[in-house]
Design a protein around this motif. Sequence first.
Motif, PDB file in Angstrom:
ATOM      1  N   ALA A 229       0.894  -1.134  -0.020  1.00 24.95           N
ATOM      2  CA  ALA A 229       0.001  -0.072  -0.008  1.00 24.95           C
ATOM      3  C   ALA A 229       1.037   1.278  -0.014  1.00 24.95           C
ATOM      4  CB  ALA A 229      -1.022   0.069   1.149  1.00 24.95           C
TER       5      ALA A 229
ATOM      6  N   ASP B 230      -3.475  15.740  -0.781  1.00 22.27           N
ATOM      7  CA  ASP B 230      -4.637  15.193  -0.340  1.00 22.27           C
ATOM      8  C   ASP B 230      -4.520  13.488  -0.293  1.00 22.27           C
ATOM      9  OD1 ASP B 230      -7.456  15.367  -0.178  1.00 22.27           O
ATOM     10  OD2 ASP B 230      -7.805  14.452  -1.810  1.00 22.27           O
ATOM     11  N   ALA B 231      -3.812  13.145  -1.334  1.00 22.12           N
ATOM     12  CA  ALA B 231      -3.895  11.607  -1.534  1.00 22.12           C
ATOM     13  C   ALA B 231      -3.078  10.999  -0.038  1.00 22.12           C
ATOM     14  CB  ALA B 231      -2.950  11.131  -2.516  1.00 22.12           C
ATOM     15  N   LYS B 232      -2.187  11.772   0.428  1.00 24.68           N
ATOM     16  CA  LYS B 232      -1.541  11.305   1.595  1.00 24.68           C
ATOM     17  C   LYS B 232      -2.685  10.837   2.754  1.00 24.68           C
ATOM     18  CE  LYS B 232       1.067  13.215   5.189  1.00 24.68           C
ATOM     19  NZ  LYS B 232       0.655  14.382   5.914  1.00 24.68           N
TER      20      LYS B 232
ATOM     21  N   PHE C  29      -5.263   9.808   2.703  1.00 27.47           N
ATOM     22  CA  PHE C  29      -5.823   8.526   2.423  1.00 27.47           C
ATOM     23  C   PHE C  29      -4.794   7.210   1.944  1.00 27.47           C
ATOM     24  CE2 PHE C  29      -8.560  11.871   1.295  1.00 27.47           C
ATOM     25  CZ  PHE C  29      -9.616  11.711   2.154  1.00 27.47           C
ATOM     26  N   LEU C  30      -3.560   7.609   2.056  1.00 28.99           N
ATOM     27  CA  LEU C  30      -2.564   6.495   2.084  1.00 28.99           C
ATOM     28  C   LEU C  30      -2.578   6.430   0.284  1.00 28.99           C
ATOM     29  CD1 LEU C  30      -2.368   4.184   4.982  1.00 28.99           C
ATOM     30  CD2 LEU C  30      -0.862   6.066   4.430  1.00 28.99           C
ATOM     31  N   ASN C  31      -2.981   6.958  -0.587  1.00 30.18           N
ATOM     32  CA  ASN C  31      -3.241   6.519  -1.774  1.00 30.18           C
ATOM     33  C   ASN C  31      -1.907   6.956  -2.589  1.00 30.18           C
ATOM     34  OD1 ASN C  31      -5.835   6.055  -1.703  1.00 30.18           O
ATOM     35  ND2 ASN C  31      -6.645   7.939  -2.379  1.00 30.18           N
ATOM     36  N   THR C  32      -0.857   6.056  -2.390  1.00 30.45           N
ATOM     37  CA  THR C  32       0.276   6.468  -3.018  1.00 30.45           C
ATOM     38  C   THR C  32       0.711   6.174  -4.405  1.00 30.45           C
ATOM     39  OG1 THR C  32       1.036   3.977  -2.538  1.00 30.45           O
ATOM     40  CG2 THR C  32       1.712   5.792  -0.652  1.00 30.45           C
ATOM     41  N   ASP C  33      -0.457   5.389  -5.020  1.00 28.56           N
ATOM     42  CA  ASP C  33      -0.680   5.144  -6.453  1.00 28.56           C
ATOM     43  C   ASP C  33      -0.834   6.657  -7.174  1.00 28.56           C
ATOM     44  OD1 ASP C  33      -3.039   4.937  -5.150  1.00 28.56           O
ATOM     45  OD2 ASP C  33      -3.549   3.737  -6.614  1.00 28.56           O
ATOM     46  N   VAL C  34      -1.840   7.246  -6.328  1.00 33.14           N
ATOM     47  CA  VAL C  34      -2.212   8.588  -7.006  1.00 33.14           C
ATOM     48  C   VAL C  34      -1.040   9.623  -6.875  1.00 33.14           C
ATOM     49  CG1 VAL C  34      -3.728  10.495  -6.631  1.00 33.14           C
ATOM     50  CG2 VAL C  34      -4.717   8.041  -6.330  1.00 33.14           C
TER      51      VAL C  34
ATOM     52  N   PRO D 106       3.460   0.946  -4.195  1.00 30.57           N
ATOM     53  CA  PRO D 106       2.597   0.105  -5.066  1.00 30.57           C
ATOM     54  C   PRO D 106       3.574  -0.169  -6.392  1.00 30.57           C
ATOM     55  CG  PRO D 106       2.054   2.417  -5.381  1.00 30.57           C
ATOM     56  CD  PRO D 106       2.841   2.272  -4.155  1.00 30.57           C
TER      57      PRO D 106
ATOM     58  N   THR E 289      -3.705   3.504 -12.176  1.00 32.17           N
ATOM     59  CA  THR E 289      -4.363   4.757 -11.589  1.00 32.17           C
ATOM     60  C   THR E 289      -4.145   5.832 -12.404  1.00 32.17           C
ATOM     61  OG1 THR E 289      -3.691   3.733  -9.381  1.00 32.17           O
ATOM     62  CG2 THR E 289      -4.327   6.031  -9.522  1.00 32.17           C
TER      63      THR E 289
END
Lengths: 257, 287
Positions: B61, B239-241, B243-248, B64, B72
């Motif tokens: 997670a 913003d992605a940080k 939600f842990l959206n490292t792919d974004v 990625p 993504t």
Amino acid sequence: MVPIAIDNVTLEYDTPAGKVTGVKDVSFDIGASEFVCIVGPSGCGKSTLLNVIAGFLAPAAGEIRIAGKTITGHGMDRGVVFQDFAQLFPWRTALGNVSFGLEMKGVAKDERDRIAREQLRLVKLEKFVDSFPHHLSGGMQQRVAIARALAYNPSVLLMDEPFAALDAMTRDDMQTLLADVWRETRKTVIYVTHNVAEAVYLADRVIVMSAHPGTVQADIRIDLPRPRDPLSVEFLECQKQLMRHLGHKVSGNGAAH
Amino acid sequence: MTIPTMTDATINTATKSASKSSASMSDQSKGRRSLWRAAIVLIIAACCYEAVARSGAFAPALMPKLSVVAQTFIAMLLDGTMIEHAVYTLYRVLFGFFLAVLVGLPIGILMARFRPVESFFLPLVSALMPIPSFALVPLFMLWFGIGNLTTILIVFYAATFPMMFNTWSGVRSVNPLWLRAAGAMGADENALFWKVIIPGASPFIITGLRQAFLRAWIAVVGAEMIAASDWGLGWVIFDAKEFLNTDVMLAALVVIGGIGFVFEKLVFGSLEKRTVQRWGMSRVAKG
Ligand SMILES: Nc1ncnc2c1ncn2[C@@H]1O[C@H](COP(=O)(O)OP(=O)(O)OP(=O)(O)O)[C@@H](O)[C@H]1O
Ligand SMILES: [Mg+2]
């Protein structure tokens, strides 16, 4: 084409260490269409004098009259060729460089191009009209500079050791070329050099300047017929005479440099 | 002293110049080769990343695989969000950048031409240029609020000084011989300015544009992280940080790098190629 009178010209440079004399009490006259060479030891003020005549420096005393009028600054009656190759505009082609003066005069584009091409033909560069200066050799760049100074048809041509940085063979070619151009255009030329053979080859008259602070030391007429043969006895004799004035010890063979 | 005929030298120099221009012909293939080299280096770097991601050193997670990032990226491209973020960022950076050029260029020129202007702006430039624009974001936020104004002003701040400074150096470095030659040919002040000073200073002016854009691009992403709401590549990352959206985050980084590369290589690179390189003046720009 026009006579020049240099009348008691003195120039002093203001430096942090005080005033430095560039030239001192220089006077001589130049006839219309005359080719005059100025020779003298390094640092005697040849470039300074030429810059005063060009109007880039204002004399501290004395005045210069061209066709009877006292000069007050640079003007389009005088074309200038410097010693440095970097004088050309690198962002303009050979043609663009040569037509600059005409552009300033407001000559229409077609006419400008025609005259500029003609001038480049005169210095044998018709094949390189569209080349940028950095694609030309040093000698070619100097020829463009000469064409540029001739293009807007000034009546006086001022040249400061234009070929000094060239190799001996190219320089010889350039001198021949310049002599031809002068014969065709009949401009009044003042040509600075420290090469005695060059002066004898080109000049009607040679002004010899003394070492710093520079004054006129001798005024020698060269009466050899043109085109001149640098290997003739008379030519070598003239060269020896000139070198004697410059204070060289002259040996039998009369070699320059 | 012998005087050989003119034609010998003409032919000599002619061939010399011909070989020179054929040398510059191969510049194009050289450029293509350097593009290839850049591509290979990037592929190697990507492989290294992939190796670490698959090694399990970080949780998937957090790091990625590239295939996930690519998915993504494509998804965000297709639904238009990535493009919209990029458009917002580009709008801010270009607005600020043009403002900086509009102010920096004339002031740089005036500094070089007039002593009092120089002595007024030079200390200002020296004092303000070293302050990272990012350090000003909180302050600007308090003054100008969250949104476009603050980010544009931060970009403006970042880009103005390199533009000003390089223009100033460029105009000062204009060869006095060009000015004398032009003056002798009858150039008035106006012609001197447009036909000698500006082209003569162009290597530095282009360097200024380049540096200004680079700093602007770095500044806009930083500023968006804090001072933008809802849109912008910097904002996406921040913003992605949450939600842990490292792919974004990584997909946005690819876009940031890509746009920066396009401007550096294609826009400024080709500007340089068409001007100072063509004129043989690019040596000055590097010195
Ligand atoms: N910009 C300057 N500032 C101060 N002094 C100068 C400047 N230019 C020349 N001089 C001084 O004026 C004198 C004459 O210099 P000038 O350049 O006219 O000599 P020159 O005869 O052209 O020498 P060369 O043959 O080496 O070119 C020298 O003594 C020099 O020190
Ligand atoms: Mg000199």
